[in-house]
Design a protein around this motif. Structure first.
Motif, mmCIF file in Angstrom:
data_model
loop_
_atom_site.group_PDB
_atom_site.id
_atom_site.type_symbol
_atom_site.label_atom_id
_atom_site.label_comp_id
_atom_site.label_asym_id
_atom_site.label_seq_id
_atom_site.Cartn_x
_atom_site.Cartn_y
_atom_site.Cartn_z
ATOM 1 N N ASP A 37 38.967 27.438 42.310
ATOM 2 C CA ASP A 37 38.535 28.891 42.377
ATOM 3 C C ASP A 37 39.666 29.807 43.133
ATOM 4 O O ASP A 37 40.361 29.055 44.218
ATOM 5 N N ASP A 41 39.050 35.517 41.543
ATOM 6 C CA ASP A 41 38.056 35.020 40.419
ATOM 7 C C ASP A 41 36.411 35.286 40.851
ATOM 8 O O ASP A 41 35.761 35.540 40.121
ATOM 9 N N LYS A 45 33.443 37.749 39.247
ATOM 10 C CA LYS A 45 32.059 37.168 38.743
ATOM 11 C C LYS A 45 30.957 38.308 39.182
ATOM 12 O O LYS A 45 29.933 38.464 38.770
ATOM 13 N N GLN A 341 44.382 41.320 35.175
ATOM 14 C CA GLN A 341 43.493 41.499 34.145
ATOM 15 C C GLN A 341 44.017 42.277 32.979
ATOM 16 O O GLN A 341 44.733 43.312 33.347
#
Length: 356
Positions: A37, A41, A45, A341
């Motif tokens: 992780d 990230d 979430k 992203q």
């Protein structure tokens, strides 16, 4: 009255954070950290803007020296009162009574009292990273961009042992203009493409091709070096640079302090389009106010809708925001950024600007 004003000032940052941060539609109440992780990230979430590190974790970026260390096995949970993320071994839940564990004391009323206790953790190296360094690692310790004056003054490979045309690992090379006060470890590179500002035509720098590593065996008018590693063929005319400074894995993602509008002028690898985790070069750098850790939004130029009538102008649609990039290495006039992203292919001349 003064107490009321003080209370408002105290609560204002929390109110601003809550207003700015938007939760993901499927945001969990808690999440158990696993190996691999990253802080980005985990933030993604819970929130739509994972780069807003100080707000998400309840910090002030002007006062915090390092991000919170988080390890695999920690529980990250959403604080319903402040809309920030907290870290612990378990998240508070009013609907259930926590179980009695080592270091916790249960009273007769059935309420578990939590007390501080020692906890073993792995070494600092086990803490999760801010972003994944595997995608940018090759770009952190190698020369990437040089300017004209640096190219002119750089040590140059001028000769080879036994007049060899191409050099590889363990071969001997001779260099001119090699300073003796900057150590014995050097990297070898070759000038590549020239970066120019798409709008003004200004030369922003020269991207270089990393060729390998060398070590000085003897300083002299012509310095003797031995090639320690060669990833490409090395020849006369190639240049030397010192090992670049590394990157802090804990640098906080944040927006630039002022509005910046850059363009994607290159996609690493010579391709015309890029996706997530690709590395792109931006037309702005240190002189423009960019710094490591800056996050910029990607925009595709708005389409032009042609009007069939000769009496009316064509309509230009607004630019479309479609992704985010994380700036990880900054030079004077250009920067390198990782695509974090994207929902569209990143293309040359797309705009990268301070997120709005």
């Amino acid at each position: 009255m003064r107490k009321i004003i003080s209370l408002i000032c105290l609560l204002l940052p929390i109110a601003v954070y809550a207003e700015e941060l938007q939760l993901q539609e499927n945001a969990p109440q808690r999440y158990v950290v696993v190996k691999g992780d990253t802080l980005w990230d985990i933030s993604a979430k819970f929130f739509t803007d994972p780069w807003k590190w100080p707000q998400i974790w309840g910090y002030n970026k002007d006062t915090i020296a390092d991000p919170h260390w988080i390890y695999p096995g920690n529980v990250v949970y959403l604080d319903p009162n402040t809309h920030t993320l907290k870290v612990g071994e378990s998240a508070p839940d009013s609907s259930e009574v926590p179980s009695v564990t080592e270091g916790n004391i249960a009273s007769d009323s059935g309420v578990t009292k939590l007390e501080p206790r020692a906890r073993e953790v792995e070494g600092r190296g086990e803490a999760i990273e801010m972003i994944s360094l595997k995608d940018i690692g090759p770009f952190l310790a190698r020369p990437l961009v040089i300017e004209d004056d640096e190219l002119d003054s750089a040590p140059e490979l001028v000769g080879t042992y036994e007049q060899r045309q191409l050099l590889g690992t363990d071969d001997v090379a001779y260099a001119s203009n090699m300073p003796s006060d900057q150590g014995v470890s050097w990297q070898i590179y070759r000038p590549g493409q020239t970066f120019k500002d798409p709008d003004t035509g200004e030369v922003l720098g020269h991207e270089v091709v990393y060729l390998g590593d060398a070590s000085v065996e003897k300083f002299d008018t012509l310095t003797t070096l031995r090639i320690k590693k060669a990833v490409l063929e090395i020849n006369k005319g190639d240049r030397f640079a010192q090992t670049a400074t590394g990157f802090s894995a804990n640098y906080q993602p944040h927006a630039p302090d002022k509005f910046i509008s850059a363009q994607v002028i290159s996609i690493y690898g010579g391709v015309l389009q890029a996706g997530q985790n690709a590395v792109v070069t931006l037309s702005k750098g240190r002189r423009d106010g960019l710094e490591n850790g800056n996050v910029l939004a990607l925009y595709q130029k708005g389409e032009v809708v042609r009007n069939p009538s000769i009496f009316r102008r064509n309509t230009v649609l607004p630019d479309v925001r479609y992704g985010l990039v994380f700036v990880f290495r900054v030079f004077d006039k250009v920067s390198y950024a990782l695509v974090m992203q994207t929902r569209l292919p990143v293309q040359l001349l797309d705009r990268a600007s301070t997120p709005e």
